[in-house]
Design a protein around this motif. Structure first.
Motif, PDB file in Angstrom:
ATOM      1  N   LYS A 289       0.830  -1.210   0.000  1.00 25.85           N
ATOM      2  CA  LYS A 289       0.000   0.000   0.000  1.00 25.85           C
ATOM      3  C   LYS A 289       0.860   1.253   0.000  1.00 25.85           C
ATOM      4  CE  LYS A 289      -4.003  -2.063   2.322  1.00 25.85           C
ATOM      5  NZ  LYS A 289      -4.868  -2.049   3.531  1.00 25.85           N
ATOM      6  N   LEU A 290       1.984   1.210   0.731  1.00 24.97           N
ATOM      7  CA  LEU A 290       2.889   2.359   0.771  1.00 24.97           C
ATOM      8  C   LEU A 290       3.501   2.618  -0.596  1.00 24.97           C
ATOM      9  CD1 LEU A 290       4.309   4.508   2.465  1.00 24.97           C
ATOM     10  CD2 LEU A 290       6.058   2.819   3.037  1.00 24.97           C
ATOM     11  N   ALA A 291       3.896   1.541  -1.273  1.00 23.30           N
ATOM     12  CA  ALA A 291       4.472   1.697  -2.612  1.00 23.30           C
ATOM     13  C   ALA A 291       3.456   2.301  -3.568  1.00 23.30           C
ATOM     14  CB  ALA A 291       4.946   0.343  -3.138  1.00 23.30           C
ATOM     15  N   GLU A 292       2.200   1.873  -3.467  1.00 23.14           N
ATOM     16  CA  GLU A 292       1.146   2.422  -4.308  1.00 23.14           C
ATOM     17  C   GLU A 292       0.937   3.904  -4.018  1.00 23.14           C
ATOM     18  OE1 GLU A 292      -3.625   1.664  -5.319  1.00 23.14           O
ATOM     19  OE2 GLU A 292      -2.590   0.469  -3.778  1.00 23.14           O
ATOM     20  N   ALA A 293       0.937   4.251  -2.703  1.00 16.29           N
ATOM     21  CA  ALA A 293       0.760   5.653  -2.320  1.00 16.29           C
ATOM     22  C   ALA A 293       1.929   6.508  -2.799  1.00 16.29           C
ATOM     23  CB  ALA A 293       0.611   5.761  -0.806  1.00 16.29           C
ATOM     24  N   GLN A 296       1.442   7.227  -6.429  1.00 19.01           N
ATOM     25  CA  GLN A 296       0.420   8.256  -6.634  1.00 19.01           C
ATOM     26  C   GLN A 296       0.948   9.636  -6.276  1.00 19.01           C
ATOM     27  OE1 GLN A 296      -2.710   6.729  -4.161  1.00 19.01           O
ATOM     28  NE2 GLN A 296      -3.526   5.383  -5.760  1.00 19.01           N
ATOM     29  N   LEU A 297       1.698   9.710  -5.168  1.00 19.05           N
ATOM     30  CA  LEU A 297       2.266  10.991  -4.746  1.00 19.05           C
ATOM     31  C   LEU A 297       3.248  11.529  -5.779  1.00 19.05           C
ATOM     32  CD1 LEU A 297       2.604  13.183  -2.595  1.00 19.05           C
ATOM     33  CD2 LEU A 297       4.340  11.749  -1.493  1.00 19.05           C
ATOM     34  N   ALA A 298       4.076  10.645  -6.321  1.00 20.20           N
ATOM     35  CA  ALA A 298       5.045  11.073  -7.332  1.00 20.20           C
ATOM     36  C   ALA A 298       4.323  11.641  -8.551  1.00 20.20           C
ATOM     37  CB  ALA A 298       5.929   9.900  -7.735  1.00 20.20           C
ATOM     38  N   GLY A 299       3.210  10.990  -8.926  1.00 25.06           N
ATOM     39  CA  GLY A 299       2.445  11.496 -10.065  1.00 25.06           C
ATOM     40  C   GLY A 299       1.839  12.855  -9.788  1.00 25.06           C
ATOM     41  N   LEU A 300       1.288  13.025  -8.565  1.00 26.84           N
ATOM     42  CA  LEU A 300       0.699  14.308  -8.190  1.00 26.84           C
ATOM     43  C   LEU A 300       1.755  15.408  -8.149  1.00 26.84           C
ATOM     44  CD1 LEU A 300      -1.719  13.120  -5.351  1.00 26.84           C
ATOM     45  CD2 LEU A 300      -2.371  14.024  -7.602  1.00 26.84           C
ATOM     46  N   LYS A 301       2.928  15.073  -7.578  1.00 25.09           N
ATOM     47  CA  LYS A 301       3.988  16.073  -7.507  1.00 25.09           C
ATOM     48  C   LYS A 301       4.454  16.476  -8.904  1.00 25.09           C
ATOM     49  CE  LYS A 301       6.058  15.512  -2.943  1.00 25.09           C
ATOM     50  NZ  LYS A 301       7.318  15.304  -2.206  1.00 25.09           N
ATOM     51  N   LYS A 302       4.516  15.509  -9.804  1.00 29.02           N
ATOM     52  CA  LYS A 302       4.947  15.811 -11.167  1.00 29.02           C
ATOM     53  C   LYS A 302       3.979  16.793 -11.813  1.00 29.02           C
ATOM     54  CE  LYS A 302       6.386  13.515 -15.438  1.00 29.02           C
ATOM     55  NZ  LYS A 302       6.543  12.205 -16.120  1.00 29.02           N
ATOM     56  N   THR A 303       2.679  16.567 -11.578  1.00 24.55           N
ATOM     57  CA  THR A 303       1.661  17.462 -12.136  1.00 24.55           C
ATOM     58  C   THR A 303       1.769  18.859 -11.527  1.00 24.55           C
ATOM     59  OG1 THR A 303       0.152  15.606 -12.494  1.00 24.55           O
ATOM     60  CG2 THR A 303      -0.813  17.811 -12.419  1.00 24.55           C
ATOM     61  N   ILE A 304       1.958  18.886 -10.184  1.00 31.27           N
ATOM     62  CA  ILE A 304       2.070  20.173  -9.495  1.00 31.27           C
ATOM     63  C   ILE A 304       3.295  20.942  -9.972  1.00 31.27           C
ATOM     64  CG2 ILE A 304       2.486  21.264  -7.255  1.00 31.27           C
ATOM     65  CD1 ILE A 304       0.769  19.010  -6.021  1.00 31.27           C
TER      66      ILE A 304
END
Length: 420
Positions: A289-293, A296-304
């Motif tokens: 679950k941590l790896a999945e999170a 997701q966080l890396a993707g969000l940060k890339k967008t931001i």
């Protein structure tokens, strides 16, 4: 001065005795007899107390014990309080002694088993504060006819030897010290290692000479039976200088280590509402679950960060005559995030000869980036230390880290004034 009578060679269970001070020198205090074991054979020395008989409240602590030829010399806390001829009542720290006996005998048993099962020769032994190490060199053929010489001591082989060593303990095999005046008589015993001296030889044998778990020359102290070792536990095996280093523990220390790890594992299991047996699977689920999170966080940060780049690009393109230093704050972003954003500008023409300072408030740090003019690394090297900062870099990027927001702000002001 006559040699010290070594009571620990006569009976390792002597805890208290009376002795006479025969000499006091810069080396320490000499007694006519002692049960304090001097450091040697991989075993640390005994410690304890000496109390002067017939004098009130005159006691000294024994802080070190060493051999000095035929004598044993004791380092004490207050040698000036003792005189030659004083009669002393001595008592050793039995817990320390028995701890050493358990560990040293445990090492004997384990080394003997590695020799029998692997042909492994003990080429190094250390009793550390946190664990013992034994360096095993695969040199000889196993003495167990059912075993062939392995190419390495892997974990499976180490566990095999650990079990056999504990079986020796469970059998409560006798531990006997044989003393010899010459090599010829000593070599009649089934030694696992060749003798290195010709006289005053002590051989420690675990089990009978006809069926010994171990038989080797040693000057240390050992319990009278293997059962008193209690337990041998291996921690890990690693390759070391062409040998195999065995990390292990024995006796009360092995039990204490088990207790600590068991209590820690039980507490962690309880915190996650599972049994100890189910804990590994629980952890694997949490890690998934941590790896999945994280993904997701890396993707969000890339967008931001892409959005932040758009904003910064607009600033850079809006006014050709803008200030030479652009301070851009990235709230809720790490210094690594700032560096990832900076990659879009390193050495790029879009900087137009201006310095961009990407600030990460959470770490009070900057990433400086430019097209090479101004040079980022030299700016950090020259000015960050003015405000207790540190960092470095190259011409097109650099990092500068500070301990307080005030220092970080003062650094940015200084750079802006310098480049104006």
């Amino acid at each position: 001065m006559m040699g010290t009578r070594k009571l620990f060679q006569q009976d390792v269970y002597i805890k208290e005795w009376d002795a006479e001070v025969t000499d006091i020198t810069e080396k320490g205090v000499y007694l006519d007899s002692t049960a304090f074991f001097p450091e040697g054979g991989g075993q640390s020395c005994d410690l304890g107390i000496m109390t002067v008989i017939g004098k009130d409240n005159v006691s000294v602590k024994v802080t070190d014990v060493q051999e000095d030829g035929e004598n044993v010399v004791h380092t004490v806390s207050d040698p000036e309080s003792l005189s030659v001829g004083d009669r002393l009542h001595c008592s050793l720290d039995w817990d320390r002694r028995f701890d050493n006996m358990q560990r040293h005998c445990g090492e004997h048993i384990l080394s003997g088993i590695f020799y029998q099962e692997c042909g492994g020769v003990n080429r190094g032994f250390h009793m550390g504060e946190d664990y013992m190490t034994i360096d095993i060199s695969l040199e000889d053929e196993p003495t167990n006819p059912e075993m062939s010489k392995p190419e390495e001591v892997d974990w499976a082989m180490a566990k095999h030897c650990e079990l056999l060593a504990n079986k020796v303990i469970w059998s409560n095999a006798p531990v006997t010290v044989f003393r010899f005046d010459n090599r010829e008589d000593a070599e009649k015993l089934p030694l696992r290692k060749a003798l290195a001296f010709d006289e005053d030889i002590s051989i420690v044998c675990v089990g009978s000479p006809e069926n010994a778990a171990d038989c080797v020359a040693c000057c240390g102290t050992h319990p009278s039976t293997a059962g008193q070792v209690g337990l041998i536990k291996l921690y890990k095996v690693e390759k070391y200088k062409g040998m195999f280093r065995i990390y292990c523990e024995a006796g009360a220390r092995a039990l204490a280590d088990y207790d600590m790890k068991h209590d820690m594992l039980t507490e962690m299991s309880n915190d996650r509402s599972c049994s100890v047996e189910d804990f590994p699977e629980k952890v694997r689920g949490i890690e998934a679950k941590l790896a999945e999170a994280k993904g997701q966080l890396a993707g969000l940060k890339k967008t931001i960060l892409a959005g932040e780049c758009d904003k910064l690009n607009a600033i850079l393109e809006a006014d050709e005559q803008a200030e030479p230093v652009i301070l851009y704050t990235l709230n809720d972003m790490s210094i690594d995030d700032a560096f990832n954003m900076a990659k879009e500008y390193m050495g790029k023409a879009i900087c137009k000869g201006r310095l961009i300072m990407l600030y990460a408030p959470d770490s009070t740090s900057y990433v400086l980036v430019s097209d090479g003019n101004p040079e980022c690394g030299p700016l950090v090297k020259e000015y960050a230390s003015f405000y207790n900062g540190k960092g470095g870099g190259n011409d097109v990027s650099a990092r500068a880290m500070f301990s307080t927001e005030e220092d970080a702000s003062l650094f940015a002001d200084l750079i802006a004034k310098h480049l104006k």
